[in-house]
Write a protein that holds these residues in place. Structure first.
Motif, mmCIF file in Angstrom:
data_model
loop_
_atom_site.group_PDB
_atom_site.id
_atom_site.type_symbol
_atom_site.label_atom_id
_atom_site.label_comp_id
_atom_site.label_asym_id
_atom_site.label_seq_id
_atom_site.Cartn_x
_atom_site.Cartn_y
_atom_site.Cartn_z
ATOM 1 N N THR A 1 22.101 39.054 43.896
ATOM 2 C CA THR A 1 20.911 39.895 43.676
ATOM 3 C C THR A 1 21.372 41.158 42.788
ATOM 4 O O THR A 1 20.533 41.558 41.821
ATOM 5 C CB THR A 1 20.022 40.285 45.012
ATOM 6 O OG1 THR A 1 19.914 39.181 45.483
ATOM 7 C CG2 THR A 1 18.903 41.231 44.482
ATOM 8 N N ASN A 2 22.319 41.761 43.251
ATOM 9 C CA ASN A 2 22.792 43.072 42.555
ATOM 10 C C ASN A 2 24.341 42.993 42.179
ATOM 11 O O ASN A 2 25.137 42.548 42.814
ATOM 12 C CB ASN A 2 22.519 44.120 43.821
ATOM 13 C CG ASN A 2 21.280 44.531 44.098
ATOM 14 O OD1 ASN A 2 20.369 44.743 43.348
ATOM 15 N ND2 ASN A 2 20.974 44.261 45.398
ATOM 16 N N LEU A 3 24.404 43.522 41.034
ATOM 17 C CA LEU A 3 25.789 43.583 40.393
ATOM 18 C C LEU A 3 26.087 45.274 40.984
ATOM 19 O O LEU A 3 25.405 46.211 40.257
ATOM 20 C CB LEU A 3 25.644 43.646 38.949
ATOM 21 C CG LEU A 3 27.107 43.900 38.173
ATOM 22 C CD1 LEU A 3 27.754 42.574 38.538
ATOM 23 C CD2 LEU A 3 26.808 43.823 36.654
ATOM 24 N N THR A 4 27.140 45.215 41.862
ATOM 25 C CA THR A 4 27.624 46.579 41.990
ATOM 26 C C THR A 4 28.940 47.098 41.440
ATOM 27 O O THR A 4 29.938 45.899 41.280
ATOM 28 C CB THR A 4 27.693 46.919 43.351
ATOM 29 O OG1 THR A 4 28.564 45.754 44.037
ATOM 30 C CG2 THR A 4 26.286 46.703 44.247
ATOM 31 N N VAL A 5 29.192 48.492 41.213
ATOM 32 C CA VAL A 5 30.520 48.707 40.243
ATOM 33 C C VAL A 5 31.315 49.596 41.701
ATOM 34 O O VAL A 5 30.886 50.276 42.241
ATOM 35 C CB VAL A 5 30.124 49.695 39.415
ATOM 36 C CG1 VAL A 5 31.559 50.070 38.649
ATOM 37 C CG2 VAL A 5 29.415 48.771 38.040
ATOM 38 N N GLY A 6 32.554 49.202 41.389
ATOM 39 C CA GLY A 6 33.360 49.659 42.263
ATOM 40 C C GLY A 6 33.845 51.235 42.049
ATOM 41 O O GLY A 6 33.324 51.572 40.826
ATOM 42 N N ASN A 7 34.549 51.882 42.695
ATOM 43 C CA ASN A 7 34.747 53.135 42.120
ATOM 44 C C ASN A 7 36.555 53.504 42.092
ATOM 45 O O ASN A 7 37.115 54.588 42.353
ATOM 46 C CB ASN A 7 34.435 54.277 43.435
ATOM 47 C CG ASN A 7 34.723 53.921 44.925
ATOM 48 O OD1 ASN A 7 35.654 53.214 45.091
ATOM 49 N ND2 ASN A 7 34.185 54.621 45.666
ATOM 50 N N THR A 8 37.290 52.391 42.175
ATOM 51 C CA THR A 8 38.775 52.389 41.877
ATOM 52 C C THR A 8 39.170 51.666 40.894
ATOM 53 O O THR A 8 38.709 50.648 40.562
ATOM 54 C CB THR A 8 39.293 51.862 43.412
ATOM 55 O OG1 THR A 8 38.969 52.513 44.543
ATOM 56 C CG2 THR A 8 40.627 52.031 43.191
ATOM 57 N N GLU A 9 40.091 52.263 40.322
ATOM 58 C CA GLU A 9 40.555 51.669 38.924
ATOM 59 C C GLU A 9 40.989 50.238 39.077
ATOM 60 O O GLU A 9 41.487 49.976 39.936
ATOM 61 C CB GLU A 9 41.662 52.300 38.211
ATOM 62 C CG GLU A 9 41.847 51.788 37.080
ATOM 63 C CD GLU A 9 42.949 52.497 36.082
ATOM 64 O OE1 GLU A 9 44.294 52.612 36.732
ATOM 65 O OE2 GLU A 9 42.762 53.137 35.119
ATOM 66 N N LEU A 10 40.452 49.115 38.025
ATOM 67 C CA LEU A 10 40.988 47.977 38.476
ATOM 68 C C LEU A 10 41.469 47.390 37.062
ATOM 69 O O LEU A 10 40.869 47.629 35.963
ATOM 70 C CB LEU A 10 39.795 46.853 38.679
ATOM 71 C CG LEU A 10 40.118 45.472 39.115
ATOM 72 C CD1 LEU A 10 39.356 44.923 39.960
ATOM 73 C CD2 LEU A 10 39.974 44.523 37.749
ATOM 74 N N ARG A 11 42.736 46.998 37.182
ATOM 75 C CA ARG A 11 43.350 46.564 35.807
ATOM 76 C C ARG A 11 44.229 45.323 35.991
ATOM 77 O O ARG A 11 45.147 44.969 35.306
ATOM 78 C CB ARG A 11 44.017 47.437 35.008
ATOM 79 C CG ARG A 11 45.013 48.121 35.992
ATOM 80 C CD ARG A 11 45.756 49.547 35.154
ATOM 81 N NE ARG A 11 46.319 49.218 33.813
ATOM 82 C CZ ARG A 11 46.606 49.899 32.908
ATOM 83 N NH1 ARG A 11 46.279 51.285 33.127
ATOM 84 N NH2 ARG A 11 47.257 49.731 31.955
ATOM 85 N N LYS A 12 44.439 44.781 37.435
ATOM 86 C CA LYS A 12 45.489 43.873 37.754
ATOM 87 C C LYS A 12 44.811 42.511 38.168
ATOM 88 O O LYS A 12 43.832 42.547 38.727
ATOM 89 C CB LYS A 12 46.276 44.354 38.817
ATOM 90 C CG LYS A 12 47.530 43.319 39.151
ATOM 91 C CD LYS A 12 47.999 44.165 40.470
ATOM 92 C CE LYS A 12 48.726 45.388 40.050
ATOM 93 N NZ LYS A 12 49.732 45.999 40.941
ATOM 94 N N ILE A 13 45.181 41.307 37.790
ATOM 95 C CA ILE A 13 44.747 39.963 38.271
ATOM 96 C C ILE A 13 45.859 39.049 38.928
ATOM 97 O O ILE A 13 47.029 39.414 38.370
ATOM 98 C CB ILE A 13 44.078 39.115 37.108
ATOM 99 C CG1 ILE A 13 45.261 38.903 35.840
ATOM 100 C CG2 ILE A 13 42.976 40.009 36.532
ATOM 101 C CD1 ILE A 13 45.083 37.908 34.725
ATOM 102 N N GLN A 14 45.394 38.108 39.443
ATOM 103 C CA GLN A 14 46.374 37.469 40.017
ATOM 104 C C GLN A 14 45.959 36.013 40.090
ATOM 105 O O GLN A 14 44.701 35.889 40.169
ATOM 106 C CB GLN A 14 46.873 37.812 41.548
ATOM 107 C CG GLN A 14 47.423 39.058 41.795
ATOM 108 C CD GLN A 14 47.676 39.411 43.582
ATOM 109 O OE1 GLN A 14 46.975 39.015 44.155
ATOM 110 N NE2 GLN A 14 48.594 40.245 43.460
ATOM 111 N N PHE A 15 46.902 34.939 40.322
ATOM 112 C CA PHE A 15 46.573 33.846 40.401
ATOM 113 C C PHE A 15 47.663 32.907 40.908
ATOM 114 O O PHE A 15 48.675 33.189 40.741
ATOM 115 C CB PHE A 15 45.832 32.911 39.155
ATOM 116 C CG PHE A 15 47.110 32.814 37.988
ATOM 117 C CD1 PHE A 15 48.005 31.737 37.891
ATOM 118 C CD2 PHE A 15 47.142 33.628 36.871
ATOM 119 C CE1 PHE A 15 48.789 31.393 36.946
ATOM 120 C CE2 PHE A 15 47.839 33.821 35.928
ATOM 121 C CZ PHE A 15 48.849 32.435 35.743
ATOM 122 N N ASN A 16 47.212 31.971 41.741
ATOM 123 C CA ASN A 16 48.420 31.196 42.520
ATOM 124 C C ASN A 16 49.038 29.963 41.492
ATOM 125 O O ASN A 16 48.305 29.097 41.230
ATOM 126 C CB ASN A 16 47.733 30.700 43.725
ATOM 127 C CG ASN A 16 48.821 29.840 44.621
ATOM 128 O OD1 ASN A 16 49.780 29.410 44.355
ATOM 129 N ND2 ASN A 16 48.487 30.075 46.168
#
Length: 556
Positions: free
Chosen positions: A386-401
């Motif tokens: 229903t809602n798209l919310t934005v965090g307040n901590t920088e995000l620049r890292k991704i992971q995959f298994n």
């Protein structure tokens, strides 16, 4: 001026010395790296007829009167000047531009040469092609932690071995960087149109488009092929008279539309006085005056979605095609030029987004640009349906298994800080990532610094070794031992070994050889002068005999 003349046997010897040196120079004029020599002579004996006298009272001094009695060899000096450079096009031919000597070894000691015709033997050892002596330098050392090769010129020199089966180990991608532009003029662009009311007055209406949470619901999530936009209509006084929505596919064709306030399902009636505008319900984005369909405006649409890819690797060198999808939102909350992004792989591995506090409850990221088109913030986003919310901590890292490929978790730091947002074509792309697959050595070349650079089958290059150069305080003092090789003498000074281009050492010219520094015309000129001098010297005996004969005749 002092004049030294050959006389008797000493003259013959001196002439022979000069001829020997000149002949050696001429015979080696085409020898690679050969250094010519010159001969100088000195007076053998002197007869002093009158000593020098110092100035006395008003009488000046006088010089001594001496007669030279023959000459003898003084020196045979090596001329260590730069020879001419001849291109060969062969990658293992090296010419030294400036001071320095290649260092060679037979396992017992070092030899020095400027003849740079090199080769490799059956073991892959770099050798001097004419003598088989092993070229000295430094072999690259591999860092066991990173797998990177490096050269430590502080270590002792040794043989350089370049094996045909040499490999570059696989390395996992831990960082990637994007550069380029994201088009600020994407999505449905605002426009104005003029209509006429029933009183004959013209009315101007302005349409603007934006993204809301309702749009994300209509398009079934923030990342969707179809894009929904909320529109608002304003009159000349900037009063909102109507609003609604429109959903378009990736080509800008209408999928769904409607009016929320200020009109019926497809007609804006809030202008009053019979001025109506019909919104599009299918096909292109054509807005037209209801009573005059020929008065229309087609809204300009540029797809807000942009996708680019990069190949990344796990620690075993398994490749993964990693795609990043960016979608422009524009004005969203406190952000003026927002773009949301997500990452996915071609093989379908689930992606985890990790912020600076190691939180992972995100479905993607969001970036914002200022009015100057520069990136200002990077955060995570969450979608609850229903809602798209934005965090307040920088995000620049991704992971995959990657456990299904025999590896563990692949973690990649995405650097998006070099992206820009201007009105222009999308050009954002990955310009760098630090992982690689396993590579096998295919070829190598030597650069100006003497570094041996290998090219591997994975498309990357790496340093394999470096050729050393030596300089001497007095290179003319070296002892020649044949084959254009030299060894130190007590007057040459010690060899100062280091890398090319440092410590007064010259640089290397790959694909070229230094030729002899002998000037053929000058050597022939010297030979003619020496021969004429000997002829004149030989006449001294005949002339002296004639004079003595005249003296005897006078007594008679």
């Amino acid at each position: 001026m002092m004049r030294s003349m050959f006389s008797g046997v000493s003259g013959m010897k001196n002439f022979q010395y000069e001829l020997d040196v000149i002949g050696n120079n001429i015979s080696n004029v085409n020898t690679v790296g050969f250094k010519g020599s010159r001969v100088t002579f000195q007076t053998a004996l002197l007869q002093t007829l009158k000593a020098a006298r110092a100035p006395q009272n008003n009488v000046g001094g006088t010089n001594p009167i001496q007669i030279g009695l023959g000459s003898q060899l003084a020196t045979v000096d090596k001329i260590m000047t730069q020879g001419s450079i001849q291109n060969t096009g062969r990658k293992l031919d090296l010419a030294i531009q400036g001071d320095g000597f290649f260092v060679l070894s037979d396992g017992q000691g070092y030899y020095y040469t400027r003849a740079g015709a090199l080769d490799v033997d059956m073991n892959g050892t770099l050798i001097h092609s004419s003598t088989g002596l092993k070229v000295q330098g430094w072999s690259a050392v591999m860092d066991p932690a990173t797998g990177e090769r490096y050269i430590d010129t502080n270590q002792p020199i040794g043989n350089i071995v370049i094996s045909a089966g040499m490999t570059m180990p696989a390395s996992a991608t831990t960082a990637a960087k994007m550069e380029g532009n994201l088009n600020s003029a994407s999505g449905i662009l605002p426009f104005s149109m003029t209509v006429t009311d029933s009183n004959g007055q013209q009315r101007t209406v302005r349409f603007v488009f934006s993204k809301t949470n309702a749009d994300f619901v209509r398009q079934d999530g923030p990342f969707a092929t179809n894009q929904s936009y909320t529109w608002q209509a304003y009159d000349e006084a900037n009063n909102q008279i109507a609003d609604g929505y429109v959903v378009v596919n990736q080509f800008g064709r209408i999928v769904e539309s409607g009016i929320t306030n200020g009109g019926t399902d497809s007609e804006i009636t809030a202008l009053g006085n019979g001025a109506y505008i019909t919104i599009p319900t299918a096909g292109e984005l054509r807005f037209y005056e209801s009573d005059s369909p020929s008065n229309f405006v087609i809204a300009k649409f540029e797809s807000p979605r942009y996708v680019t890819a990069v190949q990344v690797y796990d620690t075993l060198g398994n490749p993964y095609s990693l795609y990043i999808e960016l979608t422009r939102l524009g004005q969203f909350g406190n952000m003026k030029n927002a773009w949301i992004w997500r990452v996915y792989t071609a093989s379908g591995e689930p992606i985890t987004y990790v912020d600076a506090d190691n939180n992972t409850d995100y479905v993607g990221g969001i970036i914002d640009f200022n009015e100057s088109g520069r990136l200002t913030s990077m955060y995570g986003i969450n979608w609850d349906g229903t809602n798209l919310t934005v965090g307040n901590t920088e995000l620049r890292k991704i992971q995959f298994n990657a456990s299904h490929m025999g590896d563990g978790t692949v973690t990649i730091d995405l650097d998006l800080t070099s992206l820009t947002q201007f009105a222009g074509a999308n050009s954002a792309t990955f310009t760098w990532q630090n992982g690689n697959a396993l590579g096998t050595l295919e070829s190598f070349a030597i650069n100006e610094a003497g570094q041996i650079i290998g090219t591997f089958s994975n498309g990357l290059t790496d340093i394999l070794g470096q050729v050393a150069l030596a300089v001497f305080n007095n290179p003319a003092g070296l002892v020649e031992v044949g084959n254009s090789l030299y060894v130190p003498s007590s007057n040459s000074g010690l060899a100062q070994i280091g890398s090319a281009g440092s410590g007064g050492r010259g640089t290397l010219i790959p694909g070229a050889l230094e030729m002899s520094n002998v000037d053929l015309a000058e050597e022939f000129t010297r030979m003619i002068i020496a021969q004429r001098g000997f002829q004149a010297n030989a006449r001294v005996i005949t002339t002296a005999d004639t004079i003595l004969g005249e003296l005897v005749a006078l007594r008679r």
